[in-house]
Design a protein around this motif. Sequence first.
Motif, PDB file in Angstrom:
ATOM      1  N   SER A  96       5.956 -11.757   9.372  1.00 25.97           N
ATOM      2  CA  SER A  96       6.905 -12.325   8.276  1.00 25.97           C
ATOM      3  C   SER A  96       6.811 -13.886   8.839  1.00 25.97           C
ATOM      4  O   SER A  96       6.990 -14.320   8.800  1.00 25.97           O
ATOM      5  N   PHE A  97       6.299 -13.676  10.154  1.00 25.51           N
ATOM      6  CA  PHE A  97       6.010 -15.444  10.312  1.00 25.51           C
ATOM      7  C   PHE A  97       5.041 -15.629   9.735  1.00 25.51           C
ATOM      8  O   PHE A  97       5.349 -17.232   9.730  1.00 25.51           O
ATOM      9  N   PHE A  98       4.314 -15.556   8.834  1.00 26.83           N
ATOM     10  CA  PHE A  98       2.796 -15.785   8.544  1.00 26.83           C
ATOM     11  C   PHE A  98       2.510 -15.963   7.114  1.00 26.83           C
ATOM     12  O   PHE A  98       2.118 -16.346   7.089  1.00 26.83           O
ATOM     13  N   THR A  99       3.649 -14.914   6.636  1.00 26.88           N
ATOM     14  CA  THR A  99       3.461 -14.758   4.909  1.00 26.88           C
ATOM     15  C   THR A  99       3.918 -13.494   4.561  1.00 26.88           C
ATOM     16  O   THR A  99       5.010 -13.417   5.355  1.00 26.88           O
ATOM     17  N   ASP A 100       3.730 -13.923   2.830  1.00 35.96           N
ATOM     18  CA  ASP A 100       4.974 -12.506   2.431  1.00 35.96           C
ATOM     19  C   ASP A 100       4.752 -11.460   2.534  1.00 35.96           C
ATOM     20  O   ASP A 100       3.738 -10.985   2.463  1.00 35.96           O
TER      21      ASP A 100
ATOM     22  N   ARG B 266      12.809 -13.375   7.422  1.00 39.07           N
ATOM     23  CA  ARG B 266      12.063 -14.653   6.884  1.00 39.07           C
ATOM     24  C   ARG B 266      11.252 -14.138   5.673  1.00 39.07           C
ATOM     25  O   ARG B 266      10.502 -14.228   5.572  1.00 39.07           O
TER      26      ARG B 266
ATOM     27  N   TYR C 201      -0.967 -12.918  11.412  1.00 41.82           N
ATOM     28  CA  TYR C 201      -1.799 -14.519  11.324  1.00 41.82           C
ATOM     29  C   TYR C 201      -3.061 -14.250  10.942  1.00 41.82           C
ATOM     30  O   TYR C 201      -3.957 -15.705   9.889  1.00 41.82           O
TER      31      TYR C 201
ATOM     32  N   ALA D 215      -2.190 -14.912   7.304  1.00 40.87           N
ATOM     33  CA  ALA D 215      -2.215 -16.048   6.901  1.00 40.87           C
ATOM     34  C   ALA D 215      -3.106 -17.022   6.152  1.00 40.87           C
ATOM     35  O   ALA D 215      -3.412 -17.595   5.643  1.00 40.87           O
TER      36      ALA D 215
END
Lengths: 310, 310
Positions: A37-41, A63, A243, A246
Motif C-alpha cells: 500500500s506504500f506504492f499503489t492502489d 494507506r 514497487y 508503482a
Amino acid sequence: MSLTVVGSIAFDAVTTPFGTREKMLGGAAVHFSLASSFFTDVRVVGPVGDDFGEAEYAVLRTRGTNTDDVEHVPGGETFFWRAHYEYDLNTAHTDDTRLGVFGTFEPKLSQESKDADVLFLANIQPDVQRGVREQSNARFVALDSMNLWIETAKDSLIKTIETVDCVLLNDAEIRQLTGKANLVQAAREIRALGPRVVVAKQGEYGAALLTDEGFFGLPAYPLETVNDPTGAGDSFAGGFVGYLAAHGGDDLSHQTLCRAMAYGTAIASYNVEEFGTERVARLTREEVTERVGELQRITHFVDAPVALRA
Amino acid sequence: MSLTVVGSIAFDAVTTPFGTREKMLGGAAVHFSLASSFFTDVRVVGPVGDDFGEAEYAVLRTRGTNTDDVEHVPGGETFFWRAHYEYDLNTAHTDDTRLGVFGTFEPKLSQESKDADVLFLANIQPDVQRGVREQSNARFVALDSMNLWIETAKDSLIKTIETVDCVLLNDAEIRQLTGKANLVQAAREIRALGPRVVVAKQGEYGAALLTDEGFFGLPAYPLETVNDPTGAGDSFAGGFVGYLAAHGGDDLSHQTLCRAMAYGTAIASYNVEEFGTERVARLTREEVTERVGELQRITHFVDAPVALRA
C-alpha cells in the motif's frame, strides 16, 4: 497503477522467545497489503468470518487499501493459525490450524479487482490460484506457494506457474519444486516454464533475484531486535510487487527489479521488529526510504586497484 | 608486506555427487596460502610426513609462497581426511581422520615468519594458536576455529580470541560460541573480547562483516557448477586476509574491509568449481579481478525516487 492481492486473511496466535500474542491480525494477504500500500492502489481479496471486526478492517485499510472484495461469510470463522518459534526464528512450529472460511474460499473478483495492472497470488491451493489468474486482466502476475502444494499438488502448481510472470519462493521450495540442488539451475528450470522473474527468499540471509538478464543478491537488513518473523515473506513480496506495480507492472528492467528487491527487504525488516502487523501498520514512508538507503550503504563496495601477483 | 599462515597441510579424499578424488592436496593452510599468495609474500607453517613430495611442494609454492617453515617430520604421515558430500554441499560428512604428524604439531616460527606483518591462525587447537600468536610480531592477527574447539576447549579459545584482531567463523559457530541467536548481538559480544573485526562465513549465502563501524553483507557468487566445496572457507580467508596484508595489515577502514571481503568471496567461488586446489592453483589475477567486478555488478542497485504513500 493498481494491484490486486488474493490470499489469506487470518488471526494468528504466536509465541516467540520474545513474547506472545493470543489473537492478532495476520495472513498473507494482510501482510502483503500493508507493505504494497506504500506504492499503489491495493485491492485485497480474501474471506473473513463473523469474528472479523471494524478494528481489523481499519488496519487492512492502512494507506487506502480497498476492502470491497473482502468476502464476509456469515456464520463463519476467520482462518486461525497458532504457532511458536524457538530461538532459531527461521522455523515456525505450527501448533494449530483452523481453516474456517478459508477452507471453502472461492475467490470472486470484482471488475475493479480483475482490471488491476498487477495481480499477486498469495499462497493458496494452486487450482484456486489458477482460477483467479484466469479471471484477471493484469499485465504482471506473481505468485507465492509452499512446500505443502509442492508435495500434494505439484502438477497443478506447475500449471499455475506456467501462467504467471514471477515466482517468489523460499530457496528450499525452489529446490524441492525442481529437484535441483543448485539454485541457478533450479531458477532457470522455473523460468523455462514461463515466468521471467524468479525470486528466492532466503530468510535471515536475504533474497536473490534470478532472471535471464542476470542475478542480484541482497542480504537481509541486519537487525539486533527480531521479535516475530511471521509475515516477513509476505511483507517482502508486498514491497517487491508493490514497487513493480508503482511502475505499472511493465518495467521489468534489471535495475527496477533490484530496487523492488530493496523495498521488499526494507519493509520485511521492519515487519519482524514487532509482532504481526504492529510495526508495518504504523510504518512511515520516511522510514522505508531511510532503510532502503541503509541497504545501499551496507552492500556497497568500490574496488580499488591492488597489484595482484601472477 | 608479508603474511604468515599456520595450520594444517593435508591429503584429502573427497567424494561429492560430481566426482571423487582419492588423494589430493588439501588442508586449511594450503587453501589459505593459494588464495593469499595473490596479494603478498606468504610463508606457510605446518607439518608434513614422508608422503609429502615435490609435486605437493610445487603447488604450495604457487605465486611464490615460501615453504621454508614447512616442517617435515621423518617417519611421519601427513594429516589425512576422508569425507563425502550429499547433494546438500553445505555439509561435509567426515568418514576418516588420521591426524598423523598434525596430532603432535608444535609450530616453531622462524624469525622471518615471526616478523610477518600479518598472521593467520588457521583452525587448530586454540592453545596451539595462542602459542603461535605469542611468538609473532604481526600487526594484524586473524583466526579461524571450529565447533569442536567451542565444545571441548571454549575457555582456551576465548583466551586466544582475546589476543587477535579479527575472527572468521561460520555463523553457526558464532552463535554457538556466544550462545546468542542474533548475529549482530553475537558479533558484538565477540568484539567485546578484543577483536575489532568479525567475519561471519555463511556458505552458499556469502559472508557478513561486523565491526563497530558498520555492517557489510556480500552474497556468494552464484555458480552453476559447484564440484567440491572443500576449502571454500579457507580460500575466502586467504583472499580476505591476503588483501589486508597487501595493505600492510594496518588499513582496517570499512571500505578496505569490504574490498577484502569481495576478494575472498571471488577466490572462494573459483575454489569450489573444481576439486581441492585444482582451480585456484591455476587461477589468474585477471580472473580474480573479473569476478570481483562481477560481484560489484550483482550487488549494485541505485535507488530511484518513487512516490510513497503516507
